[in-house]
Write a protein that holds these residues in place. Sequence first.
Motif, mmCIF file in Angstrom:
data_model
loop_
_atom_site.group_PDB
_atom_site.id
_atom_site.type_symbol
_atom_site.label_atom_id
_atom_site.label_comp_id
_atom_site.label_asym_id
_atom_site.label_seq_id
_atom_site.Cartn_x
_atom_site.Cartn_y
_atom_site.Cartn_z
ATOM 1 N N SER A 8 1.099 -0.838 -0.312
ATOM 2 C CA SER A 8 0.317 -0.008 0.026
ATOM 3 C C SER A 8 0.774 0.768 -0.181
ATOM 4 N N GLN A 10 0.974 3.326 1.906
ATOM 5 C CA GLN A 10 2.078 4.075 3.285
ATOM 6 C C GLN A 10 2.488 2.584 3.815
ATOM 7 N N PHE A 12 2.806 -0.796 3.674
ATOM 8 C CA PHE A 12 2.222 -2.354 4.064
ATOM 9 C C PHE A 12 1.944 -2.848 3.247
ATOM 10 N N ARG A 13 2.193 -4.165 3.722
ATOM 11 C CA ARG A 13 2.311 -5.738 2.708
ATOM 12 C C ARG A 13 0.842 -5.809 3.286
ATOM 13 N N GLY A 16 0.371 -7.173 6.599
ATOM 14 C CA GLY A 16 0.544 -5.599 7.620
ATOM 15 C C GLY A 16 2.023 -5.945 8.249
ATOM 16 N N ARG A 17 3.097 -6.633 7.431
ATOM 17 C CA ARG A 17 3.971 -6.028 7.904
ATOM 18 C C ARG A 17 4.979 -4.997 6.096
ATOM 19 N N LYS A 18 5.672 -4.389 6.943
ATOM 20 C CA LYS A 18 6.703 -3.484 5.886
ATOM 21 C C LYS A 18 7.988 -4.035 5.429
ATOM 22 N N ARG B 31 0.339 -4.268 15.070
ATOM 23 C CA ARG B 31 1.089 -3.517 15.322
ATOM 24 C C ARG B 31 0.299 -1.761 16.210
ATOM 25 N N PHE B 125 -4.408 -3.927 10.698
ATOM 26 C CA PHE B 125 -2.732 -3.590 11.185
ATOM 27 C C PHE B 125 -2.436 -2.417 12.585
#
Lengths: 248, 1051
Positions: A8, A10, A12-13, A16-18, B31, B125
């Motif tokens: 995304s 922002q 995010f995968r 929800g991970r970076k 998170r 998230f």
Amino acid sequence: MAGIELLSDQGFRIDGRKPKELRRIQCRLGVFKQADGSAYIEQGNTKVLAAVYGPHETAGGRGKALHDKVLVNCQYSMATFSTGERKRRPRGDRKSKEMTMHLQQTFNAAIMTSLYPRSQIDIYVEVLQSDGGNYCASVNAATLALIDAGIPMKDYVCACSASFVKDCPIVDINYLEESSGGPELIVATLPKSSQIVFLEMNSRLHEDNLSKVLDVAVKGTKDVYQVLDNAVRDHISEVAAFHKLDQS
Amino acid sequence: MADILQKSNRFLRFKSSKGGGVCVVREIYRRETVPCQSSLCLSNCQENTDELHLLPKEASHYIMPDPAVARDYLEILEESSITGIIFTQTTVHSVQHEGSRKLLSRLKNIVKDKRRRSVIFHNEFQTYAYCEREQGESLALWQRRATFQSAEWFFNHLAGQMPIVMLTDNQQACEEYGKKTVNVFVLTVEDYLNRFWKDIKPGLMDLYYSLKASVGSKSKGKEYIGYLSPDMLTAGVKSGKLIQGFLQVNRNNASTEAFVRRSRQDMTEESISDIFIYGSAARNRAVHGDLVVVEILPRSQWRGRSLIIKEEEVEVEDLAARKDEGDDTTPALPTGQVVGIVQRNWKEYVATFAQNEETGGGDKKAGKVLVIPYDFRIPKIRISTCQVNALRDHRIVVRIDSWEIDSQYPNGHFVRSLGKRGDLETEIAAILIENSISVNPFSDAQMKELPTDTPERPWHIDDSEVKKRRDLRNTHLVFSIDPKGCEDVDDTLSVRLLETGNIELGVHIADVSYYVHPDSLTDIEARERSTTVYLADRRYDMLPAILSANLCSLVSGVDRYAVSVIWELSPSYDVLAVWYGRTIIKSRYKLFYELAQAISEGLSSEEIVCNIPELQGVTEHELVERIQELRTAISCLMTIARNLKARRVRGGALELESVEVQVQLSETKSVQDLTPKEHMEIHDTIAECMIFANHWVATKITESFPNQALLRHHPLPREEQFSNLKNCAATHGFDIRTKSNKELAESLDKCVDPQDPVVNKLLRMLATQAMTNAEYFSTGSLSRDQFFHYGLALDLYTHFTSPIRRYADILVHRQLLSAVGESNMKLPSNTELDDMSQHINQKHRAAQYAQRESQELFQCLFFKGRGGSDDDEHCIVDAIIYQIRANGLFVYVPRYGIKGPVYLRSKEGQVLHIQENGSPEWTGGEISRTEQTITVTSLYGQMTYRLLDHVTVKLSLLESWAHSSGLKLQLMSNSPHKSSQLDVKNLAKQQKAEIIKEVSSAAEDKRSMQMSHDLGPNFPELKKQYGQTPEDQSLYSLFESFRETALFSAG
């Protein structure tokens, strides 16, 4: 899968991970009694069991034995229930054979093979649940099992995958990211010396971006190394404490 | 930043390809720090999100729509004055999976638009903003709960600084959650609009009711029955059995004929280019512009397109009336039917209520009414409205919502009214909307970014910039040549002789990229507009006036920043060295075309002085020197341009034809006259220098950024498009060869009829029509052999010289400056650039359409009230036949540059006969047709028309209620118009100039000269005066006309 946005705006995968975060790794050594060494690892939802036998005399006659080094024999298989759809996977199917070959190459490069001429080491790997990065999890599990078996190696072998989405390298890709058709780079290294023992790439990736993706993947293997190393130390201290109790 | 991640699993159920269900587990990591993207945030959670914009500080509240609202009422949220919208990830997912891809991209567009200051919040998230779906909880219920949870979290996260309004369409939810937390409001859309927007934007309320009505009537899922499943479509397209492409409805025969043009990636296969779709059943609810998948019918069902010219507004529902059309069609074309729709491209349409629409006695209830779209190609749309009486003679904007399988017409809703039909402002607004051109005034925030230049705070050159740039203010004679009265001067030239005997040529372009920073508001707005839109009577600028008319405009006598390309040319005009970079210039003279041409031809000093304000008040002695200097520069420039052009022509460059008509308006905005634009050699000179600069810049950026340079290419034309041209040329015994651009150019040059100069013009125009469009593209997305520019015969080309008017040029400037290392801006990647170039191409096309439509509008205004009398010299004109159809002719009127149909058979089946005394009469008779002629046989005798024959036609206004008014052409006589002799003479003048080859050009180019026999009475005089070749039309405008090709529909 065309509609899925893998990364995304922002950063995010989909899970929800970076981009540079690994999945959660959990592992245990010495899960089997009868094997010389064994380990179980979970990388996210990818779950792999590994067992190591040997070094022992070469099975099936002298013919196969190598006079100057040990024969590393691998076997990779996936459980029927490991994927979304239940599917029988006989041992000899093309995919597992290829994977077996890859594992063999990897560990031939890492085990100090010349110490045990004319003998054999067996590594059995079974994927219990597959959610992307099967090879990486298998290598990591096998490393732990080899350590558990006490087989001398140059270093840990740690593997990690990476991909490239929207001009941004992403590390440790899961099944969804793997199957989206983007590039996939798999690397196994000896983390302390940063030597690459295995490198594979699928799909197309522009030459200019290769080094970026590779850097991220190598960084990933170092992170994996930290986790594995901690697990090994914990295991050793646990076993040592147990032995002390035993002796006293 | 140490972030603690929590892992959990989420169970999803899918349908597998075999039909069974599959249970999939996906992990999800949560998170505590997820960027909230609010400028009020106290916890500093926005990391590396510089490129993302933030929610506004000054808003009165933030809006958080729940998924159902986002799906059904997205259009309300699209209203540009609503800012600060937070879309949760749950909402986005729901729009993607339960809505459509189109809907999702509309949502994304809201978020992308910086002006809207809206964001996507990843609530799933965030550890605390997320809630798990409970066992047995319905999807909608959970979505609402999750949205509310996020709203609450957001409110608490910002420590209560900003009230949050959650929008839902469920009354229960309002009651359940409404009182839970103070300042987190839960409102229905209606309630919200009533409270906040009723007074500010009353139109939103109407829109809401209209949407609500269409939501209620929507029976979900029914629309796509009858189409193949998406899987089958994809498989079919991949295997080549089905063909995917955009549906293009034939403007002249909208109810029955349409074509599917293959999309770009499939174009390699030349065998079947366009698929013909006949009738509305085969079109299967597809609307013009949709991306559809078609199946090709068996060869026995193929058919040709009709050759009858359809009269507008004739309902073609009675099939019986057309039973004889079997022999009036072209040979059978590959015919197909639509079996699926990949993407709807529905937009806003301008429409009008039918003239005689009845509304059951003016009752106020919302009833269903059919409206007729302005565009012929769009079917009638059924909308529900209660304002039929009030809006009877207005033009309104409508949107299509759905098209049920059992309905003849699509359903839509009313958006807003544009005003009474027939008003100039309404009609212009209609043209703009039809072409999706937005012309809102520039926002205040954007103006704040820009430098000011007021009498109190004058703008001046920055000293630090002076050091960085090459200073040409004193060393070079820089001047500009533009149309008279031009405000936005974006190109200037300089030329001088070096001591070595070489020539230094410089092209200096306004440095717009210095003022417009990437991703600033001005940049975003300019990208959105992509081009300045010129209508017949006004223009809509791409950049605010402070830039376009002042700081970027290279007017004379002031210091300006520029980007320059400077070549060193050998005396034989080979390029020895090129320099690119930023400069400071001070333009010495601002000339206009007519004057520059006159100076080069030896205009006397006195006249020069009174036409150039910059020279007034200069001493006698200096004057002579300066005029001499300028005169040398201009003639030197012309010589260089001639040589450059000759080289390009040898390479196969085409000269094509288009007539631009200038509308002369009186002060009261009524049209005085329509005059074709004049052409001189100096036009070519400037155009040639610009082409040269563009080419060299293209070379440079391609070399530096082989994968992401923005270029412009012009692909090969399609062979079948030339058939009409060849046909026409054959009547005069000319042979047109179309193998390569060089052959085409040469054969066009030979098509000169000494008696009739219009012939060559017309043929060139037909050649233009046969061309494909020149387009922008990113070098990474095409293979190297597709880069070339067919029309200009250059291997690389781009647009660099008009950054004030075109956004593409700004991008090219940035690329050039990074290539020479003068800037380290982040350049767009190949994919971004590809998207941008598509957008720019589309906007340019829209601007072209709008320009043409506005010109037609003014043409109509001009002929309005003139058509009455038969002897009005404006209305009776000469025309030339260029295409023959079953019931009439297509003619071209050189006087106005108008093309249109002339009917030889009326709707009643009567044919037109021209009597001895020259007056036309409708009688019974027959029409027979061959490739090149059409013969009318009536009681009075026979009459034959051939292609390229001259006829006399009368122009009159054809009023239309729902569509744009057009012009009606009536045949008055089968001989050329009497006064057309005069026209011919005028044209002959231009033609002659074209024919005489100028000396140096001839040296370059050994082709034999073609001399016309009829040189006209004043030829020797002319020759003395000109002595060289002013080409007939401005090259530049001609190449621009490539783009116009798409404007002519296949008919």
